[in-house]
Write a protein that holds these residues in place. Structure first.
Motif, PDB file in Angstrom:
ATOM      1  N   VAL A   1     -61.058 -41.034 -16.716  1.00  0.00           N
ATOM      2  CA  VAL A   1     -62.051 -40.440 -17.625  1.00  0.00           C
ATOM      3  C   VAL A   1     -61.447 -40.253 -19.018  1.00  0.00           C
ATOM      4  CG1 VAL A   1     -63.447 -38.393 -18.095  1.00  0.00           C
ATOM      5  CG2 VAL A   1     -63.341 -39.322 -15.779  1.00  0.00           C
ATOM      6  N   ILE A   2     -60.226 -39.765 -19.066  1.00  0.00           N
ATOM      7  CA  ILE A   2     -59.568 -39.591 -20.370  1.00  0.00           C
ATOM      8  C   ILE A   2     -59.341 -40.948 -21.034  1.00  0.00           C
ATOM      9  CG2 ILE A   2     -57.463 -38.802 -21.513  1.00  0.00           C
ATOM     10  CD1 ILE A   2     -57.298 -36.607 -19.352  1.00  0.00           C
ATOM     11  N   PHE A   3     -58.975 -41.954 -20.252  1.00  0.00           N
ATOM     12  CA  PHE A   3     -58.816 -43.306 -20.797  1.00  0.00           C
ATOM     13  C   PHE A   3     -60.094 -43.768 -21.495  1.00  0.00           C
ATOM     14  CE2 PHE A   3     -59.570 -47.868 -20.143  1.00  0.00           C
ATOM     15  CZ  PHE A   3     -58.482 -48.413 -20.808  1.00  0.00           C
TER      16      PHE A   3
ATOM     17  N   ALA B   1     -74.164 -36.997 -24.138  1.00  0.00           N
ATOM     18  CA  ALA B   1     -73.968 -37.443 -25.532  1.00  0.00           C
ATOM     19  C   ALA B   1     -75.055 -36.943 -26.484  1.00  0.00           C
ATOM     20  CB  ALA B   1     -73.855 -38.959 -25.579  1.00  0.00           C
ATOM     21  N   PRO B   2     -76.346 -37.018 -26.128  1.00  0.00           N
ATOM     22  CA  PRO B   2     -77.370 -36.508 -27.058  1.00  0.00           C
ATOM     23  C   PRO B   2     -77.247 -35.004 -27.315  1.00  0.00           C
ATOM     24  CG  PRO B   2     -78.357 -37.929 -25.381  1.00  0.00           C
ATOM     25  CD  PRO B   2     -76.955 -37.660 -24.955  1.00  0.00           C
ATOM     26  N   LEU B   3     -76.830 -34.254 -26.298  1.00  0.00           N
ATOM     27  CA  LEU B   3     -76.647 -32.811 -26.497  1.00  0.00           C
ATOM     28  C   LEU B   3     -75.534 -32.539 -27.489  1.00  0.00           C
ATOM     29  CD1 LEU B   3     -76.929 -31.584 -22.797  1.00  0.00           C
ATOM     30  CD2 LEU B   3     -78.651 -31.359 -24.599  1.00  0.00           C
ATOM     31  N   ALA B   4     -74.404 -33.253 -27.323  1.00  0.00           N
ATOM     32  CA  ALA B   4     -73.276 -33.058 -28.232  1.00  0.00           C
ATOM     33  C   ALA B   4     -73.664 -33.442 -29.655  1.00  0.00           C
ATOM     34  CB  ALA B   4     -72.087 -33.884 -27.759  1.00  0.00           C
TER      35      ALA B   4
ATOM     36  N   VAL C   1     -58.816 -36.819 -28.285  1.00  0.00           N
ATOM     37  CA  VAL C   1     -58.952 -35.364 -28.217  1.00  0.00           C
ATOM     38  C   VAL C   1     -57.627 -34.701 -28.619  1.00  0.00           C
ATOM     39  CG1 VAL C   1     -59.410 -33.411 -26.694  1.00  0.00           C
ATOM     40  CG2 VAL C   1     -60.703 -35.541 -26.424  1.00  0.00           C
ATOM     41  N   PRO C   2     -57.620 -33.841 -29.625  1.00  0.00           N
ATOM     42  CA  PRO C   2     -56.360 -33.253 -30.111  1.00  0.00           C
ATOM     43  C   PRO C   2     -55.547 -32.551 -29.032  1.00  0.00           C
ATOM     44  CG  PRO C   2     -58.112 -32.852 -31.690  1.00  0.00           C
ATOM     45  CD  PRO C   2     -58.771 -33.468 -30.481  1.00  0.00           C
ATOM     46  N   SER C   3     -56.206 -31.798 -28.150  1.00  0.00           N
ATOM     47  CA  SER C   3     -55.462 -31.046 -27.137  1.00  0.00           C
ATOM     48  C   SER C   3     -54.817 -31.949 -26.097  1.00  0.00           C
ATOM     49  CB  SER C   3     -56.392 -30.048 -26.448  1.00  0.00           C
ATOM     50  OG  SER C   3     -57.458 -30.717 -25.791  1.00  0.00           O
TER      51      SER C   3
ATOM     52  N   GLU D   1     -63.188 -31.968 -29.779  1.00  0.00           N
ATOM     53  CA  GLU D   1     -62.631 -31.133 -28.711  1.00  0.00           C
ATOM     54  C   GLU D   1     -63.728 -30.583 -27.800  1.00  0.00           C
ATOM     55  OE1 GLU D   1     -59.137 -30.188 -27.052  1.00  0.00           O
ATOM     56  OE2 GLU D   1     -59.016 -30.543 -29.203  1.00  0.00           O
ATOM     57  N   ALA D   2     -64.715 -29.926 -28.419  1.00  0.00           N
ATOM     58  CA  ALA D   2     -65.794 -29.318 -27.638  1.00  0.00           C
ATOM     59  C   ALA D   2     -66.626 -30.378 -26.921  1.00  0.00           C
ATOM     60  CB  ALA D   2     -66.688 -28.478 -28.539  1.00  0.00           C
ATOM     61  N   THR D   3     -66.822 -31.518 -27.563  1.00  0.00           N
ATOM     62  CA  THR D   3     -67.617 -32.585 -26.941  1.00  0.00           C
ATOM     63  C   THR D   3     -66.952 -33.071 -25.658  1.00  0.00           C
ATOM     64  OG1 THR D   3     -68.568 -33.332 -29.034  1.00  0.00           O
ATOM     65  CG2 THR D   3     -68.500 -34.923 -27.225  1.00  0.00           C
ATOM     66  N   PHE D   4     -65.648 -33.353 -25.731  1.00  0.00           N
ATOM     67  CA  PHE D   4     -64.989 -33.892 -24.535  1.00  0.00           C
ATOM     68  C   PHE D   4     -64.920 -32.859 -23.420  1.00  0.00           C
ATOM     69  CE2 PHE D   4     -61.276 -34.390 -21.812  1.00  0.00           C
ATOM     70  CZ  PHE D   4     -61.576 -35.619 -21.239  1.00  0.00           C
ATOM     71  N   TRP D   5     -64.490 -31.641 -23.731  1.00  0.00           N
ATOM     72  CA  TRP D   5     -64.268 -30.683 -22.647  1.00  0.00           C
ATOM     73  C   TRP D   5     -65.576 -30.177 -22.042  1.00  0.00           C
ATOM     74  CZ3 TRP D   5     -60.058 -31.047 -20.234  1.00  0.00           C
ATOM     75  CH2 TRP D   5     -58.868 -31.353 -20.899  1.00  0.00           C
TER      76      TRP D   5
END
Length: 356
Positions: free
Chosen positions: A18-20, A300-303, A26-28, A311-315
């Protein structure tokens, strides 16, 4: 005997994929920036683990009835696979981008056999297309390998198969004429034939594990340490060899990890990984893997609407993916698995077949 401490590894591997796909910027997660470009190698880990567990479950008695085996395998992967495919196909219809051939190949789990279609629609499904081929071959493969009585010969077979496959992969990757063609690249990267050795390593590894479990228990932690050290050196001090990571290059290191954690049942790390919350995450990991794009379509549409940052989008996406996967496991995967086996498997075979 169940090896529950290995189950959580599936969640770790699925999360890496998923991260790939979604989290490399993502900065964190910057601490793993050297690793994330190669995190799709976790699919090879799935192939090794699949062979290992199947060999562990069926190795002592063999596949007594192929129908029961195939029903159990179908019940394990098909319901959620098709549910995810329906979501992605519906989205493609909405966008007027649905390819009928791609839809047919994905629905029949044949996409990895046809260059140009492996990554169509729900792209992680290519590995399930490969896995189905492994399942079809497993009864014959297990019977053949069990006829090899000496463990030393099994080790030789495993090494020969792995080296042969890796040599072929390197040759294909270095063939400029082949790699310049999209069909050639897709055959190299996604064909079941170029991944089968990874599964064979897992199957032989599982047979050796059952035959020498007490020996492995005495050196379990060195196995784990060697695996972690080897993977860390490769990923955090990258070398050109990682160009060939996709088709089982790291299978021996994955096998060492399975041998070590599998044999060290009483070790502190194994006990931690056997706790119910971590095992549950591991059991839901199939959803984390196969639902990552369907959940992304919804998220995606919500983000975008609320202008969330990277950061907030991914997590938020990852949290939603894990939640949906847990719900799907409890309310979709597990019930449908039971019903499918009740409908098609022989009486008395369902519980045995479901262990794998």
């Amino acid at each position: 005997m169940e090896i529950s401490q290995l189950t959580f590894l599936r969640f770790i591997a699925a999360s890496a994929v998923v991260i790939f796909h979604f989290g490399r910027e993502v900065p964190s997660l910057s601490w793993g920036s050297a690793f994330w470009p190669y995190a799709n190698t976790a699919v090879s880990f799935f192939f090794v683990l699949s062979g290992f567990i199947l060999a562990h479950v069926y190795g002592s008695r063999g596949v007594l009835n192929r129908r029961d085996f195939y029903v159990a395998r179908f019940a394990r992967i098909a319901p959620l696979y098709w549910a995810a495919l329906l979501v992605v196909a519906a989205y493609a219809i909405y966008k007027h981008t649905l390819d009928g051939t791609a839809a047919l190949l994905n629905a029949t789990l044949l996409q990895s056999w046809v260059p140009g279609y492996a990554l169509t629609l729900n792209s992680p499904g290519w590995s399930l297309s490969v896995e189905v081929f492994f399942y079809l071959c497993f009864p014959w493969l297990l019977r053949t390998l069990k006829n090899i009585r000496h463990s030393s010969m099994l080790v030789v077979v495993m090494l020969v198969v792995w080296v042969t496959n890796l040599t072929l992969h390197v040759a294909l990757m270095n063939s400029q004429n082949l790699q310049s063609l999209s069909a050639g690249h897709e055959f190299t990267a996604y064909s079941p034939l170029t991944h089968v050795a990874t599964f064979v390593v897992g199957v032989i590894g599982g047979l050796l594990f059952d035959a020498h479990r007490q020996v492995f228990a005495r050196i379990a932690m060195p196995f784990v340490a060697a695996s972690v050290l080897g993977l860390s050196l490769l990923f955090f001090w990258p070398s050109p060899i990682l160009r060939f990571h996709h088709n089982g290059l790291l299978a021996p290191l994955y096998l060492l990890l399975l041998w070590g954690l599998g044999a060290a049942k009483e070790a502190r790390l194994s006990r931690l990984m056997s706790t119910r919350p971590l095992v549950l995450l591991g059991e839901a990991s199939y959803g984390v893997y196969i639902l990552q794009f369907p959940v992304g379509i919804v998220h995606a549409p919500l983000a975008a609407r609320f202008h969330w940052g990277v950061e907030a989008t991914f997590w938020s996406y990852f949290a939603l993916l894990v939640l949906v996967s847990l719900v799907a496991f409890v309310w979709v995967e597990r019930p449908l698995r039971t019903r499918i086996k009740a409908a098609f498997a022989r009486p008395g075979a369902r519980q045995r077949a479901s262990v794998a």
